[in-house]
Motif scaffolding. Structure first.
Motif, PDB file in Angstrom:
ATOM      1  N   ASN A   1      -8.281 -17.383  -9.651  1.00 18.11           N
ATOM      2  CA  ASN A   1      -7.680 -17.641  -8.347  1.00 18.11           C
ATOM      3  C   ASN A   1      -7.765 -19.113  -7.954  1.00 18.11           C
ATOM      4  N   ARG A   2      -8.191 -19.929  -8.908  1.00 18.73           N
ATOM      5  CA  ARG A   2      -8.250 -21.359  -8.613  1.00 18.73           C
ATOM      6  C   ARG A   2      -8.038 -22.125  -9.902  1.00 18.73           C
ATOM      7  N   LEU A   3      -7.327 -23.228  -9.830  1.00 21.47           N
ATOM      8  CA  LEU A   3      -7.051 -24.014 -11.025  1.00 21.47           C
ATOM      9  C   LEU A   3      -7.412 -25.469 -10.774  1.00 21.47           C
ATOM     10  N   ILE A   4      -8.179 -26.018 -11.706  1.00 15.55           N
ATOM     11  CA  ILE A   4      -8.564 -27.422 -11.592  1.00 15.55           C
ATOM     12  C   ILE A   4      -8.103 -28.135 -12.839  1.00 15.55           C
ATOM     13  N   MET A   5      -7.483 -29.304 -12.651  1.00 14.80           N
ATOM     14  CA  MET A   5      -7.147 -30.111 -13.807  1.00 14.80           C
ATOM     15  C   MET A   5      -7.984 -31.377 -13.731  1.00 14.80           C
ATOM     16  N   MET A   6      -8.671 -31.663 -14.811  1.00 15.11           N
ATOM     17  CA  MET A   6      -9.562 -32.820 -14.798  1.00 15.11           C
ATOM     18  C   MET A   6      -8.952 -33.964 -15.592  1.00 15.11           C
ATOM     19  N   CYS A   7      -9.260 -35.176 -15.133  1.00 16.20           N
ATOM     20  CA  CYS A   7      -8.845 -36.372 -15.860  1.00 16.20           C
ATOM     21  C   CYS A   7      -9.822 -37.481 -15.506  1.00 16.20           C
ATOM     22  N   ASP A   8     -10.373 -38.101 -16.525  1.00 11.38           N
ATOM     23  CA  ASP A   8     -11.336 -39.191 -16.329  1.00 11.38           C
ATOM     24  C   ASP A   8     -12.439 -38.831 -15.332  1.00 11.38           C
TER      25      ASP A   8
ATOM     26  N   ALA B   1     -11.147 -34.373 -10.503  1.00 15.05           N
ATOM     27  CA  ALA B   1     -10.243 -33.236 -10.428  1.00 15.05           C
ATOM     28  C   ALA B   1      -8.931 -33.726  -9.828  1.00 15.05           C
ATOM     29  N   ILE B   2      -7.905 -33.891 -10.684  1.00 14.99           N
ATOM     30  CA  ILE B   2      -6.653 -34.443 -10.150  1.00 14.99           C
ATOM     31  C   ILE B   2      -5.732 -33.340  -9.633  1.00 14.99           C
ATOM     32  N   ILE B   3      -5.938 -32.131 -10.083  1.00 14.05           N
ATOM     33  CA  ILE B   3      -5.250 -30.990  -9.454  1.00 14.05           C
ATOM     34  C   ILE B   3      -6.341 -30.008  -9.062  1.00 14.05           C
ATOM     35  N   ASP B   4      -6.279 -29.471  -7.877  1.00  9.93           N
ATOM     36  CA  ASP B   4      -7.227 -28.452  -7.460  1.00  9.93           C
ATOM     37  C   ASP B   4      -6.504 -27.514  -6.510  1.00  9.93           C
ATOM     38  N   LYS B   5      -6.002 -26.407  -7.052  1.00  7.73           N
ATOM     39  CA  LYS B   5      -5.226 -25.467  -6.241  1.00  7.73           C
ATOM     40  C   LYS B   5      -5.918 -24.119  -6.220  1.00  7.73           C
ATOM     41  N   SER B   6      -5.913 -23.522  -5.046  1.00  6.61           N
ATOM     42  CA  SER B   6      -6.477 -22.177  -5.011  1.00  6.61           C
ATOM     43  C   SER B   6      -5.598 -21.280  -4.153  1.00  6.61           C
ATOM     44  N   GLY B   7      -5.882 -19.981  -4.204  1.00  8.09           N
ATOM     45  CA  GLY B   7      -5.166 -18.996  -3.406  1.00  8.09           C
ATOM     46  C   GLY B   7      -3.671 -19.029  -3.665  1.00  8.09           C
ATOM     47  N   LYS B   8      -2.910 -19.117  -2.606  1.00 10.01           N
ATOM     48  CA  LYS B   8      -1.467 -19.025  -2.716  1.00 10.01           C
ATOM     49  C   LYS B   8      -0.871 -20.184  -3.521  1.00 10.01           C
ATOM     50  N   GLU B   9      -1.402 -21.360  -3.264  1.00  8.99           N
ATOM     51  CA  GLU B   9      -0.932 -22.545  -3.994  1.00  8.99           C
ATOM     52  C   GLU B   9      -1.078 -22.359  -5.492  1.00  8.99           C
ATOM     53  N   LYS B  10      -2.193 -21.752  -5.886  1.00  5.56           N
ATOM     54  CA  LYS B  10      -2.460 -21.521  -7.307  1.00  5.56           C
ATOM     55  C   LYS B  10      -1.445 -20.535  -7.890  1.00  5.56           C
ATOM     56  N   GLU B  11      -1.120 -19.515  -7.088  1.00 10.01           N
ATOM     57  CA  GLU B  11      -0.179 -18.509  -7.579  1.00 10.01           C
ATOM     58  C   GLU B  11       1.198 -19.099  -7.842  1.00 10.01           C
ATOM     59  N   GLU B  12       1.512 -20.131  -7.075  1.00 10.10           N
ATOM     60  CA  GLU B  12       2.861 -20.694  -7.208  1.00 10.10           C
ATOM     61  C   GLU B  12       2.986 -21.694  -8.352  1.00 10.10           C
ATOM     62  N   ILE B  13       1.871 -22.153  -8.841  1.00  7.56           N
ATOM     63  CA  ILE B  13       1.912 -23.188  -9.875  1.00  7.56           C
ATOM     64  C   ILE B  13       2.393 -22.594 -11.206  1.00  7.56           C
TER      65      ILE B  13
END
Lengths: 289, 257
Positions: free
Chosen positions: B217-224, B227-239
């Motif tokens: 239910n949550r997505l994190i994208m890491m770089c250097d 966390a450059i992307i951090d979406k949870s809940g509804k936002e995560k579902e739409e990604i």
């Protein structure tokens, strides 16, 4: 007949040592050189206590505990002070040499005139010439059964796991180091017990009796495990005991071909090398197939 | 639930090879969250997991799980409430021990490993029941050494073992990366079932963008180390996978790869 008896006696005494080496080498994957000194440690403790008049069977127990202390030392050096496994064993081995001399008081302590586990055996009169073998057999059997039982306990499971996959032991929230120390303690206790029986059987303690003990132990373990690999009904502990007897027989055969006792260590080493090479040849065949 | 505060991690400090992976890294995971973490190699994903578990020391910051402050605590002690499944299937099981022995070992986590019988015979049926839900036929292989099982079977067992006793936190370290697509799917479904059923908080590091999008239910994208992307809940579902791929490409171009 006398030779067979002698092979069986010696082989079974070293089998107890081999059971100890089995724990460190095969289960823990720890090259433990403490063995070369914990073997004479057991002998020294037994010899001196016997001359002081202690019951010979109680001497075995004290020797067992002394060996445990030796294993504990190696374990602490390795785990707590983070010294490499091989070096930890070498350090304890070297220090024990002097301690063994202190315990026995001299480099050679005969106990020909004292009672020992064989002479005070209640079955002595019934068994005659087989008395010694029978007592040794009982000691080996007891060591094997206790070890088999232990390896089936929760603590034993953890011991087997730590050599196999230390990461899993950490995941189970257990300290690898503590488990290793326990293994070393049990292993060296058995080795020391073996030394105690040996000294009572040959009726003297000698400081150099441990030289090459690790080689004898390793050879027995490797012969036993490889020779009886296909016999899945045999427990590894049984295989190791048989390996020890087979190894002693090989040495005896070599000597019967005219090699003198001076060449003993040479034979010991050469046979071990032969076992290792033969073992590797077997592996090669398998991977080619 | 999990709180990483101002984490600082520098490799090879005070040498020419000094590399700062994290500088003031913060992460907060709520109880019951299933977080997927993605990112290119060297972005700090696995380092983060190793920091949480204590496999790596940190140069600064605090690690808190529940009401326990884990900072500086020994690795093995932290695993009291943490389960971990590794990328390498052989790290989660003992190859020379039988399946039954492995299950028994895991079942005893948190208790004393004393001189009691290693395998409780009364539990065997329970183990069989656990294994049968994997549909891998493992319930009939209780007396087989785990080293003889396939990677997928071992990973399934490792997952079962790590969640057998009550844990608060499950760490999945690219746990499907070494498996074939079909087995990976089975393992992922099992992961989801276990996480929901046992109400475990989980962090999953993965290179599989599809899994990252599909599960949790949550997505994190890491770089250097950030966390450059951090979406949870509804936002995560739409990604979608494409959205993430875009970001990946952008980073690559910026970095000149």
């Amino acid at each position: 007949m006398a030779i067979t008896l002698s092979i069986l006696e010696q082989g079974l005494i070293y089998a107890v040592l081999a059971l100890g080496v089995y724990i460190t080498y095969k289960i823990l994957d720890f090259p433990d050189l403490t063995v070369d000194s914990s073997f004479p440690l057991g002998a020294a403790v037994s010899a001196i206590l016997i001359t002081k008049g202690l019951n010979a069977y109680l001497c075995l127990i004290v020797s067992f505990l002394a060996g445990a202390a030796a294993g504990l030392t190696t374990g602490i050096i390795h785990v707590k002070f983070k010294v490499r496994d091989l070096l930890s064993g070498i350090i304890t081995m070297t220090m024990l040499y002097s301690i063994n001399l202190h315990i026995a008081g001299k480099a050679n302590l005969p106990i020909f005139n004292s009672e020992n586990i064989f002479s005070i055996s209640p079955l002595k009169d019934y068994l005659g010439g087989f008395n010694t073998l029978f007592i040794i057999f009982l000691v080996v059997l007891a060591a094997k059964l206790v070890l088999d039982w232990y390896l089936k306990t929760k603590s034993g499971y953890l011991l087997r796991a730590v050599g196999d996959n230390p990461t899993l032991v950490t995941s189970l929230s257990k300290d690898n180091g503590t488990v290793k120390i326990i293994g070393l303690v049990i292993a060296n206790a058995l080795v020391s017990l073996s030394g105690a029986v040996m000294c009572q059987q040959q009726r003297f303690f000698e400081i150099s009796m441990g030289t090459g003990a690790i080689v004898i132990g390793l050879a027995s373990v490797i012969i036993g495990i490889n020779l009886f690999k296909t016999a899945s009904f045999l427990k590894p502990t049984t295989a190791v005991i048989l390996g020890s007897v087979v190894y002693k027989a090989c040495v005896a055969i070599a000597i019967s071909f005219g090699l003198s006792a001076t060449d003993m260590k040479l034979i010991t080493g050469a046979l071990f090398l032969a076992v290792l090479i033969l073992g590797n040849l077997g592996k090669g065949k398998k991977s080619n197939a | 639930m999990l709180e990483l505060r101002n984490i600082k991690k520098i490799f090879n400090q005070n040498t020419v090879n000094e590399t700062t992976v994290f500088d003031n890294f913060n992460l907060s995971v709520k109880k019951g969250d299933f977080v997927s973490v993605i990112g290119s190699n060297g972005s700090g994903k696995t380092t983060m997991l190793n920091i949480i578990c204590g496999s790596l020391p940190i140069e600064g910051g605090e690690i808190i799980i529940g009401d326990r402050n884990l900072t500086g605590q020994k690795e093995y002690k932290r695993y009291k409430n943490i389960g971990r499944v590794y990328q390498n299937p052989s790290l989660g099981t003992c190859p020379s021990m039988t399946l039954l022995e492995n299950m028994s070992l895991a079942d005893n986590k948190g208790k004393i490993y004393g001189l009691g019988r290693g395998t409780d015979k009364k539990r065997i049926n329970y183990y069989k029941q656990l294994l049968s839900r994997l549909n891998l036929g493992l319930e009939d292989k209780l007396y087989v050494k785990v080293g003889l099982l396939s990677g997928g079977q071992r990973q399934a067992v490792a997952l079962l073992m790590s969640t057998m006793t009550p844990i608060d936190f499950l760490i999945l370290d690219e746990h499907t990366a070494a498996l074939d697509p079909k087995t990976a799917e089975v393992i992922m479904q099992l992961t989801r079932e276990l996480v929901i059923e046992k109400k475990i908080t989980a962090i999953m590091v993965t290179h599989n963008l599809k899994y990252a999008v599909e599960y949790g239910n949550r997505l994190i994208m890491m770089c250097d180390g950030k966390a450059i992307i951090d979406k949870s809940g509804k936002e995560k579902e739409e990604i979608s996978v494409d959205d993430i791929l875009d970001t990946f490409n952008k980073i690559s171009i910026e970095k000149g790869n």
